[in-house]
Design an enzyme around this catalytic site. Structure first.
Site, mmCIF file in Angstrom:
data_model
loop_
_atom_site.group_PDB
_atom_site.id
_atom_site.type_symbol
_atom_site.label_atom_id
_atom_site.label_comp_id
_atom_site.label_asym_id
_atom_site.label_seq_id
_atom_site.Cartn_x
_atom_site.Cartn_y
_atom_site.Cartn_z
ATOM 1 N N ARG A 18 0.859 -1.188 0.000
ATOM 2 C CA ARG A 18 0.000 0.000 0.000
ATOM 3 C C ARG A 18 0.895 1.239 0.000
ATOM 4 O O ARG A 18 1.334 1.727 1.037
ATOM 5 C CB ARG A 18 -0.908 0.012 1.229
ATOM 6 C CG ARG A 18 -1.780 1.273 1.369
ATOM 7 C CD ARG A 18 -2.841 1.370 0.320
ATOM 8 N NE ARG A 18 -3.767 0.243 0.372
ATOM 9 C CZ ARG A 18 -4.710 0.011 -0.548
ATOM 10 N NH1 ARG A 18 -4.828 0.827 -1.591
ATOM 11 N NH2 ARG A 18 -5.510 -1.045 -0.439
ATOM 12 N N ARG B 37 2.146 -6.976 -9.288
ATOM 13 C CA ARG B 37 2.391 -6.297 -8.011
ATOM 14 C C ARG B 37 2.486 -7.263 -6.831
ATOM 15 O O ARG B 37 2.866 -6.860 -5.733
ATOM 16 C CB ARG B 37 1.306 -5.248 -7.734
ATOM 17 C CG ARG B 37 -0.071 -5.851 -7.512
ATOM 18 C CD ARG B 37 -1.130 -4.808 -7.286
ATOM 19 N NE ARG B 37 -2.398 -5.451 -6.908
ATOM 20 C CZ ARG B 37 -3.246 -4.955 -6.040
ATOM 21 N NH1 ARG B 37 -2.987 -3.808 -5.429
ATOM 22 N NH2 ARG B 37 -4.365 -5.588 -5.768
ATOM 23 N N HIS C 110 0.938 2.802 -10.370
ATOM 24 C CA HIS C 110 -0.006 3.284 -9.352
ATOM 25 C C HIS C 110 0.713 4.220 -8.373
ATOM 26 O O HIS C 110 0.848 3.926 -7.182
ATOM 27 C CB HIS C 110 -0.592 2.075 -8.611
ATOM 28 C CG HIS C 110 -1.903 2.315 -7.944
ATOM 29 N ND1 HIS C 110 -2.108 3.331 -7.026
ATOM 30 C CD2 HIS C 110 -3.098 1.676 -8.065
ATOM 31 C CE1 HIS C 110 -3.350 3.284 -6.598
ATOM 32 N NE2 HIS C 110 -3.973 2.293 -7.216
ATOM 33 N N ASP D 70 -12.057 8.964 -7.907
ATOM 34 C CA ASP D 70 -11.534 7.817 -8.644
ATOM 35 C C ASP D 70 -11.953 7.994 -10.095
ATOM 36 O O ASP D 70 -12.942 7.438 -10.559
ATOM 37 C CB ASP D 70 -12.083 6.511 -8.052
ATOM 38 C CG ASP D 70 -11.301 5.291 -8.532
ATOM 39 O OD1 ASP D 70 -10.415 5.453 -9.383
ATOM 40 O OD2 ASP D 70 -11.598 4.181 -8.049
ATOM 41 N N GLU E 211 -1.909 8.159 -11.720
ATOM 42 C CA GLU E 211 -1.518 6.843 -12.199
ATOM 43 C C GLU E 211 -1.581 6.763 -13.725
ATOM 44 O O GLU E 211 -2.646 6.514 -14.289
ATOM 45 C CB GLU E 211 -2.445 5.783 -11.598
ATOM 46 C CG GLU E 211 -2.691 5.944 -10.106
ATOM 47 C CD GLU E 211 -3.887 5.134 -9.617
ATOM 48 O OE1 GLU E 211 -4.190 4.088 -10.245
ATOM 49 O OE2 GLU E 211 -4.528 5.540 -8.635
#
Length: 295
Positions: A61, A89, A163, A212, A269
């Site tokens: 994170r 990831r 990201h 978002d 991103e």
């Protein structure tokens, strides 16, 4: 030493002081410390959650996670067994080589190929190379996707994204230039609304509330500004960009994000996430970003 390797990570050190730290798990850049042209003081430029798992038990994170071959929940027929954001990831990459080591900077290459756990959920052959380059006031990340299948096979179709968790005061920061760019809002309550295109009307996009947004056919260079700070993200071969911050509406539901951690960052991103890159057998696609400290 400009490149320091340990069992689980690689540390890059620039001759003038800046540094970057990369976990082999996920090839995740988890730290980037840099000064600016106006101040030599080394400052952490990436946000890493205080509750982030760094032991390979789950994706990290914070930092710069690598998203491949799907963004979000999988939608491609070949991706049905994948988890959200794919496997890059949460796979352990291999250290390949030092690409550059001189006064201008230092860079390393990590690689990922199908292993048993990947083959269990993804049948297509591929080779990924990830090059991270540290310069005095910038860091660049390049993802090289090689379709290792024969040219007579169907193309490899995938999505890819970096990201980036940029350390910045979320309630002050503005992202530009996105005025006039078409976007899709993933905060809408229904699938129909989430797939309804909108056009950005703001000169500077803020993240003061849950944001978002997926901007499509975006400019490719983005300015991130706040009082006393300015970061630039330049990209190549990434047609889209996502701006994300959960804010207090969603932040408390993220179990590996500390309380009010959402106030300390925003995610800008760059990626190819609306539609898919189509890569013929034997061909290579490269997506690149350069993140610079302007102030």
């Amino acid at each position: 030493m400009p490149v320091q390797q340990s069992t689980d990570r690689v540390v890059l050190k620039h001759p003038k002081g800046p540094s970057a730290e990369i976990l082999l798990y996920g090839a995740s850049v988890i730290s980037w410390k840099s000064g600016s042209s106006t101040s030599p003081e080394l400052v952490e430029r990436l946000f890493l959650s205080a509750k982030a798992a760094l032991d390979g038990s789950k994706p990290v994170r914070g930092g710069i996670p690598v998203v491949f071959p799907c963004f979000g929940p999988p939608t491609h027929p070949e991706h049905t067994k994948l988890s959200a954001h794919g496997f890059a990831r949460n796979s352990t990459w291999k250290f390949d080589s030092v690409v550059m080591d001189n006064e201008a900077g230092v860079s390393v290459r990590l690689t990922l190929e199908p292993n048993a756990s990947i083959k269990a959920v993804y049948e297509r052959p591929f080779h990924l190379a990830y090059v991270v380059t540290l310069a005095e006031h910038q860091i660049s990340t390049d993802l090289h996707v090689n379709n290792t299948a024969l040219s007579t096979t169907s193309p490899l179709e995938f999505q890819a994204l970096f990201h980036n968790y940029i350390r910045a005061p979320a309630n002050e920061v503005l992202v530009s230039p996105l005025n006039g760019v078409t976007y899709y809002s993933k905060v809408e309550p229904t699938e129909e609304l989430r797939n309804t295109p909108k056009v950005e009307q703001r000169d500077g996009v803020d993240v003061k509330s849950f944001t978002d947004f997926v901007y499509v056919d975006a400019p490719g260079t983005y300015e991130i500004d706040w009082t006393g700070g300015h970061i630039q993200v330049r990209t190549n071969n990434f047609k889209d960009v996502v701006v994300w911050n959960p804010q207090a509406e969603r932040g408390p539901t993220i179990n590996d994000l500390e309380d009010k951690g959402w106030e300390k960052y925003l995610c800008v991103e760059p990626g190819h996430v609306r539609g898919f890159v189509s890569l013929e057998g034997g061909q290579t696609w490269v997506g690149q970003q350069v993140i610079s400290v302007v102030n």
